[in-house]
Motif scaffolding. Structure first.
Motif, PDB file in Angstrom:
ATOM      1  N   SER A 257       0.838  -1.207   0.000  1.00 12.23           N
ATOM      2  CA  SER A 257       0.000   0.000   0.000  1.00 12.23           C
ATOM      3  C   SER A 257       0.868   1.250   0.000  1.00 12.23           C
ATOM      4  O   SER A 257       0.541   2.254  -0.652  1.00 12.23           O
ATOM      5  N   ARG A 258       1.995   1.223   0.713  1.00 16.84           N
ATOM      6  CA  ARG A 258       2.919   2.362   0.709  1.00 16.84           C
ATOM      7  C   ARG A 258       3.589   2.508  -0.657  1.00 16.84           C
ATOM      8  O   ARG A 258       3.875   3.620  -1.108  1.00 16.84           O
ATOM      9  N   LEU A 259       3.841   1.363  -1.297  1.00 17.53           N
ATOM     10  CA  LEU A 259       4.445   1.385  -2.626  1.00 17.53           C
ATOM     11  C   LEU A 259       3.521   2.080  -3.613  1.00 17.53           C
ATOM     12  O   LEU A 259       3.958   2.886  -4.446  1.00 17.53           O
ATOM     13  N   ALA A 260       2.224   1.774  -3.529  1.00 12.78           N
ATOM     14  CA  ALA A 260       1.258   2.405  -4.429  1.00 12.78           C
ATOM     15  C   ALA A 260       1.263   3.924  -4.253  1.00 12.78           C
ATOM     16  O   ALA A 260       1.122   4.679  -5.227  1.00 12.78           O
ATOM     17  N   ALA A 261       1.451   4.374  -3.020  1.00 13.35           N
ATOM     18  CA  ALA A 261       1.500   5.822  -2.772  1.00 13.35           C
ATOM     19  C   ALA A 261       2.792   6.434  -3.302  1.00 13.35           C
ATOM     20  O   ALA A 261       2.814   7.603  -3.704  1.00 13.35           O
ATOM     21  N   ALA A 262       3.876   5.626  -3.306  1.00 10.98           N
ATOM     22  CA  ALA A 262       5.172   6.133  -3.746  1.00 10.98           C
ATOM     23  C   ALA A 262       5.295   6.175  -5.267  1.00 10.98           C
ATOM     24  O   ALA A 262       6.114   6.935  -5.790  1.00 10.98           O
ATOM     25  N   ALA A 468       5.353  -0.517 -11.802  1.00  9.78           N
ATOM     26  CA  ALA A 468       4.704  -0.515 -10.486  1.00  9.78           C
ATOM     27  C   ALA A 468       4.087  -1.876 -10.197  1.00  9.78           C
ATOM     28  O   ALA A 468       4.163  -2.367  -9.055  1.00  9.78           O
ATOM     29  N   ALA A 469       3.475  -2.508 -11.194  1.00  4.75           N
ATOM     30  CA  ALA A 469       2.862  -3.830 -10.988  1.00  4.75           C
ATOM     31  C   ALA A 469       3.907  -4.889 -10.702  1.00  4.75           C
ATOM     32  O   ALA A 469       3.704  -5.794  -9.876  1.00  4.75           O
ATOM     33  N   VAL A 470       5.076  -4.782 -11.349  1.00  8.12           N
ATOM     34  CA  VAL A 470       6.175  -5.731 -11.125  1.00  8.12           C
ATOM     35  C   VAL A 470       6.653  -5.664  -9.670  1.00  8.12           C
ATOM     36  O   VAL A 470       6.828  -6.691  -8.990  1.00  8.12           O
ATOM     37  N   LEU A 471       6.850  -4.456  -9.169  1.00 13.94           N
ATOM     38  CA  LEU A 471       7.348  -4.291  -7.792  1.00 13.94           C
ATOM     39  C   LEU A 471       6.278  -4.701  -6.780  1.00 13.94           C
ATOM     40  O   LEU A 471       6.580  -5.326  -5.749  1.00 13.94           O
TER      41      LEU A 471
END
Length: 477
Positions: A257-262, A468-471
């Motif tokens: 969820s934090r990754l999506a924000a980043a 983003a989907a890969v990470l």
């Protein structure tokens, strides 16, 4: 298990017999109990040893995918494992010091210019490892057995150790048993189990997030006369307690969820859906290329716009990478860790120095082996929370441009954005190219011995949603 004095005597006397060509038959009364000594190997140029085939069952084929061949004793209490590792320019002693597990209560170590060997106790088991230098690699075996049965295994381990060598080019893996006629005597069971009074309670199965060193070790009780050696011939082993180590926390869902924000390119409407699975070719030094058996479909969280254009590239049930369809995948196993590469052309998955095209990579560096230097270099650049570890391994940080941006998800997880033609975390091992690199670096394990996982996507401009989907898949996995 080899005690220092016992081992020195056993090794030197056996070595003389081998040199004189006088060690073709059983070397002791214990060995003479076994009616069949066979040959076990992982295949051409891999390790090959003699082993008591009447003590062990057939090799377990499921271990072959990682380049390791394991056979288990018929009573299930002992294991013999063969494997190879990259030598490079290291001496046997340098290689050994890098791989001895810190949680092992070590009581024997020896290294020459031709081999290294060590042994010790881990919980209720003895672990003995020997690796011989064989050109650009080491050929190795590991024997694991109950400490309560130590004296019964000593001569077996000696003979297996002295037989270790690199297999000829025409060797077939797990060769049939080669029978040796024993001296005329009444049959004796291969390994006598310890009596109930002397039984050793094995350590409880570890939870997924508990360091091996945190598992309590059980003192070893001597066997009873009915089970083998007398109590006076057996020395009880009481390992020194190891302090609890601080675990590095990692909650994949929270970090995702934090990754999506980043990453602004993340698709908030991405959902789990079925996608095709493609097996990755597995490459291990000294072994043949292998491909795992995979299911036709798997589940991944994918942006709706990409649902028909991506696949999961799988190296094992617990290791897969989201990438475009019709690409190629190869995973390399090293003694430092592993590298998984997915690219549209064969050159991209072959570690080709001049390849500058699209690439998705997953680097795993094992902080409990010679991979600790790589972990230290990556961590030195961004994670002050493991500074004591970085100082201990004397690692220099990765060269980073001030134009590279970092978004921290936690004190041990970071997203990096490395611009085109710019040095930074994203270009580690590969060098700058004309494309930007988006990466996710995080640490696992313990603070004093962390391992690192580094997922990177070097894709053509406009592929931010795929990156983003890969990470995100790496974290949710």
């Amino acid at each position: 298990m080899y005690r220092s004095k016992t081992h020195a005597i056993a090794y030197s006397s056996s070595a003389v017999l081998v040199a004189l060509g006088l060690c073709s038959g059983p070397a002791s009364a214990t060995e003479a109990r076994h009616s069949a000594w066979g040959v076990l190997s992982t295949g051409p140029a891999g390790p090959l040893v003699s082993y008591p085939a009447d003590v062990f069952v057939s090799a377990m084929p499921t271990a072959r995918a990682t380049g390791r061949q394991t056979t288990r004793s018929k009573n299930g209490r002992a294991e013999l494992t063969l494997y190879s590792s990259v030598r490079g320019t290291r001496t046997p002693e340098q290689a050994a010091r890098a791989v001895v597990p810190p949680e092992l209560a070590q009581d024997y170590f020896r290294a020459t210019n031709k081999f290294y060997a060590y042994s010790g106790t881990l919980g209720a088991d003895v672990i003995y490892v020997r690796c011989n230098a064989a050109g650009p690699r080491f050929v190795c075996f590991e024997m694991r057995y109950p400490a309560a049965e130590q004296r019964q295994w000593d001569s077996i381990v000696t003979r297996v150790s002295l037989s270790l060598r690199a297999a000829p080019a025409d060797t077939v893996a797990a060769a049939p048993v080669e029978r040796i006629v024993p001296p005329p005597r009444a049959p004796v069971p291969a390994i006598a189990p310890p009596s109930k009074a002397a039984a050793v309670t094995p350590p409880q199965k570890q939870a997924a997030n508990v360091a091996p060193s945190a598992v309590p070790r059980t003192p070893v009780a001597p066997t009873s006369p009915a089970a083998g050696p007398s109590a006076s011939a057996m020395t009880a082993i009481t390992p020194t307690p190891t302090p609890q180590k601080r675990m590095l926390s990692l909650d994949g869902k929270v970090l995702a969820s934090r990754l999506a924000a980043a990453l602004p390119e993340s698709d908030p409407d991405a959902r789990f859906m079925a996608v095709p699975i493609v097996p990755c070719t597995l490459s291990t030094p000294g072994g043949p290329d292998l491909k795992p058996t995979v299911a036709p479909l798997g589940k991944a969280k994918v942006p709706v716009a990409l649902r028909d254009s991506v696949a999961l590239y799988q190296a094992s049930e617990a290791e897969s990478v989201l990438a475009p369809k019709d690409w190629q995948c190869r995973k390399f196993n090293f003694d430092t860790g592993s590298m998984l590469l997915v690219a549209p052309v064969a050159e991209g998955v072959a570690f080709a120095a001049g390849y500058k095209g699209p690439l998705i990579s997953v680097l795993f560096a094992n902080g409990g082996s010679s991979g600790r230097t790589t972990v230290g270099r990556l961590a030195a650049s961004v994670f002050p929370s493991v500074e004591p570890f970085v100082k201990r391994v004397q690692a220099s940080p990765v060269s980073r441009s001030p134009d590279e941006t970092l978004s921290f998800l936690s004190d041990t997880a970071v997203v990096s954005n490395t611009p085109a033609n710019t040095p930074g975390l994203g270009t580690f091992d590969f060098g700058p190219t004309g494309e930007a690199v988006t990466g996710l670096l995080y640490l696992t394990g313990t603070a004093d011995e962390p391992s690192a996982l580094f997922v990177r996507a070097r894709l053509a401009g406009g592929s931010g949603q795929l990156s983003a989907a890969v990470l995100a898949h790496a974290l949710l996995q």
